[in-house]
Scaffold this motif. Structure first.
Motif, PDB file in Angstrom:
ATOM      1  N   GLN A  57      -6.377   5.440  -4.066  1.00 29.68           N
ATOM      2  CA  GLN A  57      -6.272   5.193  -2.548  1.00 29.68           C
ATOM      3  C   GLN A  57      -5.866   5.641  -1.308  1.00 29.68           C
ATOM      4  O   GLN A  57      -6.101   5.489  -0.881  1.00 29.68           O
ATOM      5  CB  GLN A  57      -4.599   4.194  -3.346  1.00 29.68           C
ATOM      6  N   GLU A  99      -7.896   5.185   1.885  1.00 29.36           N
ATOM      7  CA  GLU A  99      -7.704   4.753   3.247  1.00 29.36           C
ATOM      8  C   GLU A  99      -8.220   5.580   4.199  1.00 29.36           C
ATOM      9  O   GLU A  99      -8.016   4.914   5.194  1.00 29.36           O
ATOM     10  CB  GLU A  99      -6.076   5.065   3.060  1.00 29.36           C
ATOM     11  N   ASN A 145     -16.189   1.036   5.027  1.00 30.64           N
ATOM     12  CA  ASN A 145     -15.695  -0.221   4.229  1.00 30.64           C
ATOM     13  C   ASN A 145     -14.910   0.375   3.137  1.00 30.64           C
ATOM     14  O   ASN A 145     -16.205   0.732   2.075  1.00 30.64           O
ATOM     15  CB  ASN A 145     -16.419  -1.230   3.451  1.00 30.64           C
ATOM     16  N   GLY A 176      -7.235  -3.630  -1.733  1.00 27.74           N
ATOM     17  CA  GLY A 176      -5.857  -3.712  -1.248  1.00 27.74           C
ATOM     18  C   GLY A 176      -5.744  -2.807  -0.699  1.00 27.74           C
ATOM     19  O   GLY A 176      -5.193  -2.580   0.025  1.00 27.74           O
ATOM     20  N   THR A 177      -7.166  -1.625  -0.189  1.00 28.97           N
ATOM     21  CA  THR A 177      -6.830  -0.910   0.891  1.00 28.97           C
ATOM     22  C   THR A 177      -6.827  -1.400   1.870  1.00 28.97           C
ATOM     23  O   THR A 177      -7.304  -2.112   3.010  1.00 28.97           O
ATOM     24  CB  THR A 177      -7.906  -0.221   0.478  1.00 28.97           C
ATOM     25  N   LYS A 178      -5.907  -0.464   2.519  1.00 27.07           N
ATOM     26  CA  LYS A 178      -5.776  -1.118   4.213  1.00 27.07           C
ATOM     27  C   LYS A 178      -6.495  -0.434   5.095  1.00 27.07           C
ATOM     28  O   LYS A 178      -6.684   0.436   5.047  1.00 27.07           O
ATOM     29  CB  LYS A 178      -3.992  -0.544   4.986  1.00 27.07           C
ATOM     30  N   LEU A 179      -7.097  -1.384   6.216  1.00 27.65           N
ATOM     31  CA  LEU A 179      -7.554  -0.412   7.108  1.00 27.65           C
ATOM     32  C   LEU A 179      -7.291  -0.056   8.269  1.00 27.65           C
ATOM     33  O   LEU A 179      -6.317  -0.889   9.192  1.00 27.65           O
ATOM     34  CB  LEU A 179      -9.101  -1.581   7.294  1.00 27.65           C
ATOM     35  N   LYS A 215      -6.303   0.332  11.810  1.00 26.92           N
ATOM     36  CA  LYS A 215      -6.562  -1.407  13.562  1.00 26.92           C
ATOM     37  C   LYS A 215      -7.510  -1.049  14.786  1.00 26.92           C
ATOM     38  O   LYS A 215      -8.391  -1.408  14.714  1.00 26.92           O
ATOM     39  CB  LYS A 215      -5.360  -1.018  14.886  1.00 26.92           C
ATOM     40  N   THR A 252     -10.919  -2.223  12.636  1.00 24.75           N
ATOM     41  CA  THR A 252     -11.096  -3.973  12.258  1.00 24.75           C
ATOM     42  C   THR A 252     -11.662  -4.333  14.134  1.00 24.75           C
ATOM     43  O   THR A 252     -12.095  -5.229  14.021  1.00 24.75           O
ATOM     44  CB  THR A 252     -10.050  -4.139  12.115  1.00 24.75           C
TER      45      THR A 252
END
Length: 361
Positions: free
Chosen positions: A301, A305, A314, A319-322, A324, A327
């Protein structure tokens, strides 16, 4: 983006300290070679990771990681295959789906199922139950364009492969050599997917007639030839179209001072090919335990991340948060070109040979 994509925007120092947790590996296995307190990661030039992420990992173990960057992904894979009996390191990162069968067929990797592999998206997994490679990231190889150039010329940027052959875009595109560069090969495979066995060569004849420029690797194409990148501006690059990644625009925002509200580069989303990058434990690795722990880390994780704003690709862990910025300024490609791995394996070498003869001679 590995050789990737490929996509190196800041340097990673060789010899960064990194610790491996002995419990990370799911099994000892392997050659029984004596453990070392250092582990070597061999990669293409685009590998990058935050120092604090490495330092955090270091606190939990006692291995020191040496990062050996070995050129563009295509060249790095070729070198690794040639040296497989006496490898330069323990883990190789950066072999992608365009070159994977070449690495596997040549026995580059040994089996190891990384801890947390069950969290990796099923669509990017490869090699069945042999587990010779671990998916690390994915990205889309696409043509990027210099927004200012097209605004100044009052010319709409290209949107598709077909647009690139039109007279309006003559002498504007730079791409990478398909025989030595991962993004260059990905772009070739994108045209093969788009136009099929009977049409891709005709397409490249048109592209060559329209003045496409070919250079050895991504670094030269993007940071020297491309007029839209910060590096290209300094180098006085004169090509406003370049084969790069859908995630390249955030780079031009992140490293600008001051940061612009909009990225100065855009993506022609009708020119994209989906790329997945893998890492594997090298056959004859000197430090198998350290290599296994390193693979666990790459699939974990914390690294996943950290990766989007370090390598601009990517994550593949569910469930890995990108972040801001990634994106907001990156581009999501809904329908990239793809090819079945077997199709790539069966045709890659003859396609490269034909492409070389057609485009470079």
């Amino acid at each position: 983006m590995s050789t990737t994509k490929k996509v190196s925007f800041t340097a990673v120092a060789v010899g960064i300290g990194l610790v491996a947790v002995s419990a990370c590996g799911s099994s000892d296995g392997g050659s029984g070679k004596a453990d070392s307190k250092s582990v070597t990661l061999v990669s293409h030039d685009s590998f990058n990771v935050s120092k604090d992420v490495l330092q955090d990992f270091e606190k939990r173990s006692g291995y020191k990681v040496k990062v050996l960057k070995d050129g563009d992904a295509g060249a790095a894979v070729n070198k690794a295959i040639l040296s497989k009996d006496n490898p330069q390191g323990d883990v190789f990162f950066g072999v992608d789906n365009t070159l994977l069968s070449r690495a596997l067929d040549n026995g580059l990797f040994q089996s190891y199922e990384a801890k947390g592999s069950d969290k990796i998206k099923p669509a990017v997994r490869a090699d069945g139950d042999k587990h010779r490679v671990t998916p690390v990231d994915s990205g889309d190889i696409c043509v990027n364009y210099d927004k200012k150039y097209f605004a100044d010329k009052k010319l709409a940027p290209p949107k598709s492969f077909e647009d690139l052959t039109k007279p309006a875009y003559k002498n504007l595109l730079v791409t990478e050599n398909a025989s030595t560069s991962s993004p260059g090969l990905g772009f070739l495979l994108g045209t093969a997917a788009k136009y099929g066995d009977d049409g891709w060569e005709s397409y490249w004849k048109k592209l060559k007639a329209n003045g496409v420029k070919v250079v050895d690797g991504w670094e030269q194409a993007y940071n020297e030839e491309f007029s839209g990148s910060a590096g290209g501006k300094k180098a006085k690059g004169d090509r406003p179209l370049v084969v790069s990644y859908a995630s390249s625009p955030p780079v031009e925002v992140l490293y600008a001072d001051p940061q612009p509200k909009q990225a100065p580069t855009g993506v022609a989303t009708g020119t994209c090919f989906r790329q997945v990058e893998y890492a594997g434990l090298l056959s004859n690795a000197g430090n198998e335990k350290g290599g296994k722990a390193l693979l666990d880390f790459l699939a974990g994780q914390e690294f996943q991340e950290d990766m989007p704003l370090k390598m601009f690709v990517n994550p593949v862990r569910e469930g890995t948060k990108l972040p801001k910025l990634f994106t907001e300024h990156g581009v999501t490609v809904d329908k990239p070109e793809t090819l079945d791995p077997k199709k790539i394996a069966d045709n890659r070498e003859p396609w490269i040979k034909s492409w070389t003869s057609l485009v470079l001679k």
